[in-house]
Design a protein around this motif. Structure first.
Motif, PDB file in Angstrom:
ATOM      1  N   GLU A  54     114.785  16.292  16.965  1.00 12.02           N
ATOM      2  CA  GLU A  54     115.272  17.619  17.322  1.00 12.02           C
ATOM      3  C   GLU A  54     116.627  17.487  18.015  1.00 12.02           C
ATOM      4  O   GLU A  54     116.837  16.590  18.822  1.00 12.02           O
ATOM      5  CB  GLU A  54     114.267  18.285  18.262  1.00 12.02           C
ATOM      6  CG  GLU A  54     114.638  19.673  18.684  1.00 12.02           C
ATOM      7  CD  GLU A  54     113.602  20.277  19.627  1.00 12.02           C
ATOM      8  OE1 GLU A  54     114.021  20.990  20.551  1.00 12.02           O
ATOM      9  OE2 GLU A  54     112.401  20.026  19.432  1.00 12.02           O
ATOM     10  N   SER A  55     117.542  18.397  17.676  1.00 12.30           N
ATOM     11  CA  SER A  55     118.880  18.363  18.259  1.00 12.30           C
ATOM     12  C   SER A  55     118.937  19.155  19.564  1.00 12.30           C
ATOM     13  O   SER A  55     118.275  20.184  19.706  1.00 12.30           O
ATOM     14  CB  SER A  55     119.884  18.957  17.275  1.00 12.30           C
ATOM     15  OG  SER A  55     121.143  19.096  17.896  1.00 12.30           O
ATOM     16  N   HIS A  56     119.754  18.672  20.471  1.00 10.87           N
ATOM     17  CA  HIS A  56     120.050  19.412  21.697  1.00 10.87           C
ATOM     18  C   HIS A  56     121.500  19.871  21.683  1.00 10.87           C
ATOM     19  O   HIS A  56     122.061  20.218  22.712  1.00 10.87           O
ATOM     20  CB  HIS A  56     119.765  18.545  22.926  1.00 10.87           C
ATOM     21  CG  HIS A  56     118.309  18.232  23.060  1.00 10.87           C
ATOM     22  ND1 HIS A  56     117.396  19.137  23.520  1.00 10.87           N
ATOM     23  CD2 HIS A  56     117.604  17.126  22.738  1.00 10.87           C
ATOM     24  CE1 HIS A  56     116.183  18.600  23.500  1.00 10.87           C
ATOM     25  NE2 HIS A  56     116.290  17.372  23.019  1.00 10.87           N
ATOM     26  N   ILE A  57     122.108  19.855  20.490  1.00 12.26           N
ATOM     27  CA  ILE A  57     123.470  20.333  20.309  1.00 12.26           C
ATOM     28  C   ILE A  57     123.382  21.747  19.754  1.00 12.26           C
ATOM     29  O   ILE A  57     122.751  21.976  18.714  1.00 12.26           O
ATOM     30  CB  ILE A  57     124.261  19.432  19.339  1.00 12.26           C
ATOM     31  CG1 ILE A  57     124.331  18.004  19.879  1.00 12.26           C
ATOM     32  CG2 ILE A  57     125.660  20.006  19.107  1.00 12.26           C
ATOM     33  CD1 ILE A  57     124.919  17.012  18.895  1.00 12.26           C
ATOM     34  N   LYS A  58     124.014  22.682  20.442  1.00 16.17           N
ATOM     35  CA  LYS A  58     123.982  24.077  20.019  1.00 16.17           C
ATOM     36  C   LYS A  58     124.472  24.189  18.577  1.00 16.17           C
ATOM     37  O   LYS A  58     125.483  23.621  18.205  1.00 16.17           O
ATOM     38  CB  LYS A  58     124.868  24.916  20.944  1.00 16.17           C
ATOM     39  CG  LYS A  58     124.789  26.383  20.680  1.00 16.17           C
ATOM     40  CD  LYS A  58     125.620  27.155  21.682  1.00 16.17           C
ATOM     41  CE  LYS A  58     125.522  28.636  21.375  1.00 16.17           C
ATOM     42  NZ  LYS A  58     126.241  29.435  22.356  1.00 16.17           N
ATOM     43  N   GLY A  59     123.718  24.912  17.768  1.00 16.64           N
ATOM     44  CA  GLY A  59     124.098  25.133  16.385  1.00 16.64           C
ATOM     45  C   GLY A  59     123.390  24.232  15.393  1.00 16.64           C
ATOM     46  O   GLY A  59     123.531  24.433  14.195  1.00 16.64           O
ATOM     47  N   TYR A  60     122.649  23.238  15.874  1.00 11.47           N
ATOM     48  CA  TYR A  60     121.949  22.321  14.969  1.00 11.47           C
ATOM     49  C   TYR A  60     120.483  22.214  15.363  1.00 11.47           C
ATOM     50  O   TYR A  60     120.161  22.078  16.538  1.00 11.47           O
ATOM     51  CB  TYR A  60     122.585  20.935  14.992  1.00 11.47           C
ATOM     52  CG  TYR A  60     124.022  20.969  14.576  1.00 11.47           C
ATOM     53  CD1 TYR A  60     124.367  21.123  13.233  1.00 11.47           C
ATOM     54  CD2 TYR A  60     125.037  20.884  15.509  1.00 11.47           C
ATOM     55  CE1 TYR A  60     125.693  21.185  12.847  1.00 11.47           C
ATOM     56  CE2 TYR A  60     126.363  20.937  15.124  1.00 11.47           C
ATOM     57  CZ  TYR A  60     126.687  21.084  13.805  1.00 11.47           C
ATOM     58  OH  TYR A  60     127.986  21.142  13.419  1.00 11.47           O
ATOM     59  N   LYS A  61     119.613  22.276  14.360  1.00  8.35           N
ATOM     60  CA  LYS A  61     118.172  22.194  14.604  1.00  8.35           C
ATOM     61  C   LYS A  61     117.702  20.751  14.731  1.00  8.35           C
ATOM     62  O   LYS A  61     116.924  20.421  15.618  1.00  8.35           O
ATOM     63  CB  LYS A  61     117.424  22.899  13.468  1.00  8.35           C
ATOM     64  CG  LYS A  61     115.942  23.021  13.712  1.00  8.35           C
ATOM     65  CD  LYS A  61     115.292  23.847  12.626  1.00  8.35           C
ATOM     66  CE  LYS A  61     113.809  23.993  12.908  1.00  8.35           C
ATOM     67  NZ  LYS A  61     113.148  24.817  11.910  1.00  8.35           N
TER      68      LYS A  61
END
Length: 143
Positions: A54-61
Motif C-alpha cells: 500500500e502506498s503512503h504517497i498521495k495520489g497512489y493506491k
C-alpha cells in the motif's frame, strides 16, 4: 589485577571488538537471476515480481517493485503508453532505452521516469552480460 571470570569475559569481548571496528564493509550486489526465474514477457526478457505494498504517497493506491531481466540481445519492443507512473533504474549491465522522445544508454545506477498515459518505452541489451532494469510502479488513484 586478579583475573576472575568477569574480568576474563570483559577482556575477551574487548579483544573481539577490535577486528569488527576495522573490518571493511562488503558491498551487496544485485541478485543473480537464473534463466527461468520470473515470467517470460518477450524472448530473452523475463519479469520478476519483487513485492507490492500500500502506498503512503498521495495520489497512489499501491507501489509495486519488479525486475525486468534482459539476456544478452534481449529486447522489449516499443509498446503501449505506460499504465502507471514509474521510476526505473539499471541494477546491472546496461540497456539501450527509448522512453518517450528520449533515447539513451542506461548504465548501472542510472535512473529515469515514465509518465502514465504519456510514455512509450523500449529497451535492448546489446551487451554480453545480463542486464536488469528495476521498475517501481506507482499504481492507481488513492481511495
Amino acid at each position: 589485577m586478579k583475573i576472575n571470570r568477569r574480568n576474563a569475559l570483559a577482556l575477551g569481548a574487548t579483544s573481539l571488538a577490535g577486528p569488527l571496528l576495522v573490518a571493511k564493509p562488503t558491498p551487496v550486489g544485485a541478485k543473480a537471476y537464473g534463466p527461468t526465474d520470473g515470467k517470460e514477457i518477450f524472448p530473452g526478457v523475463r519479469l520478476v515480481e519483487l513485492g507490492t505494498r500500500e502506498s503512503h504517497i498521495k495520489g497512489y493506491k499501491t507501489i509495486a517493485m519488479e525486475d525486468v531481466v534482459y539476456q544478452p540481445k534481449g529486447t522489449s519492443p516499443l509498446g503501449d503508453v505506460m499504465a502507471d507512473d514509474m521510476v526505473c533504474t539499471v541494477t546491472e549491465g546496461e540497456l539501450q532505452v527509448t522512453a518517450g522522445d528520449m533515447q539513451f544508454t542506461a548504465k548501472e545506477g542510472d535512473v529515469w521516469s515514465c509518465g502514465k498515459g504519456s510514455t512509450k518505452e523500449a529497451a535492448t541489451n546489446n551487451g554480453t552480460v545480463v542486464a536488469v532494469m528495476r521498475v517501481i510502479n506507482l499504481r492507481g488513484a488513492a481511495a
